[in-house]
Write a protein that holds these residues in place. Structure first.
Motif, PDB file in Angstrom:
ATOM      1  N   CYS A  35       0.840  -1.194   0.000  1.00 55.12           N
ATOM      2  CA  CYS A  35       0.000   0.000   0.000  1.00 55.12           C
ATOM      3  C   CYS A  35       0.880   1.250   0.000  1.00 55.12           C
ATOM      4  O   CYS A  35       1.846   1.325   0.747  1.00 55.12           O
ATOM      5  CB  CYS A  35      -0.917   0.002   1.210  1.00 55.12           C
TER       6      CYS A  35
ATOM      7  N   CYS B  42       0.435   3.918   1.397  1.00 53.34           N
ATOM      8  CA  CYS B  42       0.374   4.670   2.657  1.00 53.34           C
ATOM      9  C   CYS B  42       1.456   4.278   3.650  1.00 53.34           C
ATOM     10  O   CYS B  42       1.569   4.887   4.712  1.00 53.34           O
ATOM     11  CB  CYS B  42      -0.997   4.532   3.298  1.00 53.34           C
TER      12      CYS B  42
ATOM     13  N   SER C 248       1.809   1.417   5.333  1.00 51.14           N
ATOM     14  CA  SER C 248       1.381   0.558   6.434  1.00 51.14           C
ATOM     15  C   SER C 248       2.115  -0.782   6.438  1.00 51.14           C
ATOM     16  O   SER C 248       2.008  -1.544   7.382  1.00 51.14           O
ATOM     17  CB  SER C 248      -0.115   0.284   6.304  1.00 51.14           C
TER      18      SER C 248
ATOM     19  N   CYS D 243      -5.435  -2.989   2.448  1.00 51.06           N
ATOM     20  CA  CYS D 243      -5.270  -1.773   3.257  1.00 51.06           C
ATOM     21  C   CYS D 243      -6.209  -0.687   2.745  1.00 51.06           C
ATOM     22  O   CYS D 243      -7.386  -0.684   3.079  1.00 51.06           O
ATOM     23  CB  CYS D 243      -3.808  -1.353   3.242  1.00 51.06           C
ATOM     24  N   CYS D 244      -5.708   0.225   1.917  1.00 48.27           N
ATOM     25  CA  CYS D 244      -6.510   1.387   1.526  1.00 48.27           C
ATOM     26  C   CYS D 244      -7.463   1.117   0.364  1.00 48.27           C
ATOM     27  O   CYS D 244      -8.417   1.871   0.171  1.00 48.27           O
ATOM     28  CB  CYS D 244      -5.598   2.555   1.185  1.00 48.27           C
TER      29      CYS D 244
ATOM     30  N   THR E  21      -3.095   7.761   0.017  1.00 47.96           N
ATOM     31  CA  THR E  21      -3.135   6.779  -1.069  1.00 47.96           C
ATOM     32  C   THR E  21      -3.962   7.297  -2.241  1.00 47.96           C
ATOM     33  O   THR E  21      -3.599   7.078  -3.405  1.00 47.96           O
ATOM     34  CB  THR E  21      -3.688   5.438  -0.548  1.00 47.96           C
TER      35      THR E  21
HETATM   36 ZN    ZN Z   1      -2.945   1.870   3.079  1.00 46.87          ZN
END
Ligand code: ZN
Length: 130
Positions: free
Chosen positions: A5, A7, A9, A16-17, A39
């Motif tokens: 992801c 972001c 993470s 995730c996103c 994201t």
């Molecule tokens: Zn994410």
């Protein structure tokens, strides 16, 4: 679709996103919304950005579009409230990006403010930090 992801993470994008950007999952914390908005910038999901803004952030009808930029990473420094039982919160972060044209790199340090309205988190405003 086994990409990490954007972001940061360390989870897979699809776990995730992605469900958040697809509208299948509503972010349950301010931090989850913050990450998914980052994201959305990285993936060019401008509609998600406008859908998750309220208050001052939503004024002027900007769609949040940022062109000519490649997003390199997100660092979250501090989360103030913004948990599942809170109604407001703030996230302090640095987003790293580069200009596509000349490759020059920049960092944006920001203190973003979030509020929960009718059970959903929204991005309300931000304070630029030095
Ligand atoms: Zn994410």
């Amino acid at each position: 679709m086994r990409a990490p992801c954007p972001c940061g993470s360390k989870k897979l994008y699809m776990r995730c996103c992605r469900p958040l950007l697809a509208g299948k999952v509503i972010p349950d914390t301010a931090q989850a919304l913050m990450r998914s908005r980052y994201t959305a910038f990285a993936k060019g999901k401008w509609q998600y950005l406008s859908e998750t803004e309220a208050g001052k952030a939503a004024e002027g009808g900007r769609d949040g579009r940022v062109d000519g930029v490649r997003w390199l990473g997100l660092e979250i420094h501090e989360v103030i409230q913004g948990g599942i039982n809170d109604n407001s919160g703030a996230v302090v972060f640095t987003a790293h990006y580069a200009h596509v044209g000349d490759g020059r790199r920049f960092s944006m340090h920001e203190h973003s403010i979030f509020e929960k309205i009718n059970g959903r988190w929204y991005y309300i405003d931000s304070i630029a930090s030095p």
